[in-house]
Design a protein around this motif. Structure first.
Motif, PDB file in Angstrom:
ATOM      1  N   ARG A   1       0.817  -1.215   0.000  1.00 56.81           N
ATOM      2  CA  ARG A   1       0.000   0.000   0.000  1.00 56.81           C
ATOM      3  C   ARG A   1       0.856   1.272   0.000  1.00 56.81           C
ATOM      4  O   ARG A   1       0.741   2.124   0.885  1.00 56.81           O
ATOM      5  CB  ARG A   1      -0.946   0.007   1.211  1.00 56.81           C
ATOM      6  N   PRO A   2       1.721   1.428  -1.001  1.00 54.14           N
ATOM      7  CA  PRO A   2       2.558   2.629  -1.071  1.00 54.14           C
ATOM      8  C   PRO A   2       1.728   3.862  -1.370  1.00 54.14           C
ATOM      9  O   PRO A   2       0.660   3.781  -1.982  1.00 54.14           O
ATOM     10  CB  PRO A   2       3.506   2.318  -2.225  1.00 54.14           C
ATOM     11  N   ARG A   3       2.252   5.003  -0.962  1.00 52.53           N
ATOM     12  CA  ARG A   3       1.567   6.260  -1.250  1.00 52.53           C
ATOM     13  C   ARG A   3       1.964   6.809  -2.611  1.00 52.53           C
ATOM     14  O   ARG A   3       1.239   7.615  -3.196  1.00 52.53           O
ATOM     15  CB  ARG A   3       1.866   7.272  -0.152  1.00 52.53           C
ATOM     16  N   VAL A   4       3.134   6.378  -3.107  1.00 49.47           N
ATOM     17  CA  VAL A   4       3.608   6.808  -4.426  1.00 49.47           C
ATOM     18  C   VAL A   4       3.972   5.581  -5.233  1.00 49.47           C
ATOM     19  O   VAL A   4       4.711   4.704  -4.754  1.00 49.47           O
ATOM     20  CB  VAL A   4       4.842   7.725  -4.313  1.00 49.47           C
ATOM     21  N   LEU A   5       3.455   5.495  -6.446  1.00 49.39           N
ATOM     22  CA  LEU A   5       3.815   4.421  -7.370  1.00 49.39           C
ATOM     23  C   LEU A   5       4.531   5.040  -8.557  1.00 49.39           C
ATOM     24  O   LEU A   5       4.005   5.942  -9.213  1.00 49.39           O
ATOM     25  CB  LEU A   5       2.578   3.671  -7.864  1.00 49.39           C
ATOM     26  N   ILE A   6       5.736   4.538  -8.832  1.00 54.21           N
ATOM     27  CA  ILE A   6       6.481   4.969 -10.017  1.00 54.21           C
ATOM     28  C   ILE A   6       6.393   3.843 -11.041  1.00 54.21           C
ATOM     29  O   ILE A   6       6.798   2.713 -10.761  1.00 54.21           O
ATOM     30  CB  ILE A   6       7.949   5.256  -9.662  1.00 54.21           C
ATOM     31  N   ALA A   7       5.841   4.146 -12.195  1.00 56.77           N
ATOM     32  CA  ALA A   7       5.660   3.144 -13.252  1.00 56.77           C
ATOM     33  C   ALA A   7       6.547   3.527 -14.427  1.00 56.77           C
ATOM     34  O   ALA A   7       6.298   4.531 -15.102  1.00 56.77           O
ATOM     35  CB  ALA A   7       4.192   3.083 -13.676  1.00 56.77           C
ATOM     36  N   ASP A   8       7.599   2.745 -14.648  1.00 60.73           N
ATOM     37  CA  ASP A   8       8.577   3.051 -15.694  1.00 60.73           C
ATOM     38  C   ASP A   8       8.250   2.261 -16.953  1.00 60.73           C
ATOM     39  O   ASP A   8       8.513   1.067 -17.031  1.00 60.73           O
ATOM     40  CB  ASP A   8       9.984   2.707 -15.195  1.00 60.73           C
ATOM     41  N   GLU A   9       7.647   2.932 -17.924  1.00 60.51           N
ATOM     42  CA  GLU A   9       7.260   2.297 -19.197  1.00 60.51           C
ATOM     43  C   GLU A   9       6.528   0.975 -18.936  1.00 60.51           C
ATOM     44  O   GLU A   9       6.918  -0.077 -19.461  1.00 60.51           O
ATOM     45  CB  GLU A   9       8.506   2.039 -20.062  1.00 60.51           C
ATOM     46  N   PRO A  10       5.458   0.971 -18.140  1.00 60.35           N
ATOM     47  CA  PRO A  10       4.844  -0.290 -17.714  1.00 60.35           C
ATOM     48  C   PRO A  10       4.119  -1.060 -18.801  1.00 60.35           C
ATOM     49  O   PRO A  10       3.770  -2.217 -18.597  1.00 60.35           O
ATOM     50  CB  PRO A  10       3.864   0.160 -16.625  1.00 60.35           C
ATOM     51  N   THR A  11       3.877  -0.432 -19.973  1.00 60.27           N
ATOM     52  CA  THR A  11       3.100  -1.111 -21.011  1.00 60.27           C
ATOM     53  C   THR A  11       3.842  -1.230 -22.333  1.00 60.27           C
ATOM     54  O   THR A  11       3.263  -1.667 -23.331  1.00 60.27           O
ATOM     55  CB  THR A  11       1.772  -0.366 -21.255  1.00 60.27           C
TER      56      THR A  11
END
Length: 265
Positions: A173-183
């Protein structure tokens, strides 16, 4: 609303035997709870190095943080101890990487890998961690999560592997999600489902998302604001509609022209 995560005047250098490469040269950006900030630019613009700096995942050496701050609730993550940083990783800030096949352990069942994250960050028993892992896989939209938890990464499709990575990132349950080129490695249909999943999870949990991408079509679909990077510098930033409809910089206009479709769903 005050920013949850704020990067101020960040300078990242890779000091190599052949010379120094500046990956970020005074980058500043901020994201608040419940907001999606997209960071865009061509390959080599400094997007990923900037994203990795939040959890200090750039290899040190050769990486040197030569200036600036990365503030989470006003606390500079570039200057906290490694012990404190381990507590922050996964609990306050989590990351989804571009290629799950290189991020997942091919020798471990996916359920065990998610459960390992639970045990590491929540000091749960094996049984509780296993139960939490199955629940996380279910929330990430994986059908029959009990059975899938017992499978290895190579037994899953690319879309399911990316969902496993999302489950691993969000189980704490993080407060910040970093998505690096997820798709990037997914076909268009699966890409859309993954983006819908991220938006749905954000609405449920109120987390901030920093989306790293070169695809402005993706930005148009899910982001609230956008930062455009070129050669490690911010060349333009603002809300998505303003930047897309009235870009100030030639570089931004070039990126927009290179994108086939920018319509919101």
């Amino acid at each position: 609303m005050s920013p949850l995560l704020e990067i101020t005047d960040l300078r990242i250098e890779f000091r190599l035997a052949t010379g120094t490469v500046t990956a970020a040269d005074g980058v500043s950006l901020a994201v608040s709870a419940g907001e999606t900030l997209a960071v865009v630019g061509e390959s080599g613009s400094g997007k990923t190095a900037t994203a990795l700096s939040v959890l200090r995942l750039n290899p040190e050496p050769p990486c040197v943080y030569a200036g600036g701050e990365v503030l989470l609730d006003g606390r500079d993550l570039l200057r906290v101890s490694e012990k404190d940083l381990r507590r922050i990783r996964g609990n306050d800030v989590a990351m989804v990487f571009q290629d799950p096949m290189t991020s997942l352990n091919p020798l471990k069942r996916v359920g065990a890998q998610v459960a390992e994250v639970v045990r590491k960050h929540q000091s749960a028993s094996r049984a509780a961690a296993r139960e939490a892992a199955v629940a996380a896989l279910r929330e990430a939209g994986i059908p029959d999560p009990q059975r899938r938890a017992g499978q290895y990464p190579h037994q899953l499709s690319g879309g399911l592997r990316q969902r496993v990575m999302i489950a691993m990132a969000l189980v704490g349950r993080p407060r910040v999600l970093i998505a690096d080129e997820p798709t990037t490695a997914l076909d268009v249909t699966v890409q859309a489902r993954i983006l819908e999943l991220l938006v749905d999870l954000q609405r449920r949990h109120g987390m901030a998302i920093v989306l790293i991408t070169h695809d402005l079509g993706v930005v148009a679909e899910v982001a609230d604001r956008v930062v455009v990077l070129r050669s490690g510098q911010v060349v333009e930033s603002g809300d998505v509609v303003s930047v897309f409809e009235r870009p100030r910089e030639d570089y931004t206009r070039d990126l927009l022209r290179a994108t086939p479709k920018l319509e919101r769903a």
